[in-house]
Design an enzyme around this catalytic site. Structure first.
Site, PDB file in Angstrom:
ATOM      1  CE  LYS A   1      68.302 -57.946  -3.849  1.00  0.00           C
ATOM      2  NZ  LYS A   1      68.358 -57.182  -5.143  1.00  0.00           N
TER       3      LYS A   1
ATOM      4  CG  ASP B   1      66.348 -57.791 -15.383  1.00  0.00           C
ATOM      5  OD1 ASP B   1      65.490 -58.065 -16.254  1.00  0.00           O
ATOM      6  OD2 ASP B   1      66.312 -58.250 -14.229  1.00  0.00           O
TER       7      ASP B   1
END
Length: 248
Positions: free
Chosen positions: A14, A109
């Site tokens: 990533k 989140d």
């Protein structure tokens, strides 16, 4: 996100988007995801192999490569999520996030996009917004007080106010996820950002039975998880998982 190989091991790499590379808070938050994940020992956490900066100065995280689909994709695919899957996935999420809470880490989140139904089991992703206990030394990370953190459809009332959050905020977020798994939609979706945030703070959710046939005990558990007052929610992820296992 890129796939990479090192010998016989495959990984997902990533990279921080170039437009955020010059922002120190963005870089810190990006690498914080790797540090938070490394602090939690649980099979529901994606294994991180390495993190840092490549030869071009780009921040990266190399992690376990997963095969499967997101919970969001599973919810969107007709005919929706079976109650047995709701129970299994919900308990798995609660177990993993409960392990994070055991290390004084609050995710902040949780949402279907951050839950991955991998072939090897359920994985909870993206701890980039996680709040860690400042006493955890190198793992500490503090977001400015009063800053909204999270995804509006899954934010607890205390998050929506920009106040302090604890593990019970994640319980609320998981309640939103379970509600969506049962009903095909989050508890509050009408209007723009301000209306959604206001609904979390002031408006009771519609009964899940308005959208789906559910056991009464499951409906009551979903509504209890979505209580405005954190003290009225299940007190922990362990308590939520135990209630979910029996209510479903």
């Amino acid at each position: 996100m890129y796939a990479a190989e090192q010998g016989s091991r495959r990984a997902a790499v990533k990279l921080l988007h170039p437009e955020h590379a010059a922002s120190r808070p963005a870089v810190r938050r990006f690498l914080h995801e790797a540090r938070a994940a490394a602090a939690i020992v649980d099979p529901g956490i994606v294994e991180v192999y390495d993190a840092g900066f490549d030869e071009h100065g780009r921040a990266f995280i190399a992690m376990e490569l997963l095969e499967g689909e997101s919970l969001a994709a599973s919810i969107a695919r007709p005919p929706g999520v079976a109650l047995s899957t709701l129970r299994q996935v919900g308990c798995a999420i609660a177990g993993t996030v409960g392990a994070a809470h055991g290390r004084n880490i609050v995710h902040r989140d949780l949402k279907p996009e951050n839950v991955f139904l991998a072939h090897g089991g359920v994985k909870v992703l993206d701890f980039g917004m996680a709040k860690l206990d400042p006493e955890q030394g190198p793992y500490s990370f503090v977001t400015d007080r009063g800053t909204l953190v999270g995804t509006p459809a899954y934010m607890s009332p205390e998050q929506c106010r920009g106040g302090e959050v604890d593990a019970r905020s994640d319980v609320y977020a998981l309640g939103c996820i379970l509600y969506e798994m049962a009903c095909g939609r989050p508890p509050f979706v009408e209007g723009g950002l301000g209306m959604v945030l206001g609904a979390h703070v002031y408006q009771p959710p519609r009964p899940p039975s308005d959208f789906a046939e559910l056991p009464s005990a499951l409906e009551q558990l979903l509504l209890r998880s979505l209580e405005k007052d954190p003290a009225r929610r299940p007190p922990s992820m362990h308590a939520l998982a135990s209630a979910l296992a029996s209510a479903s």
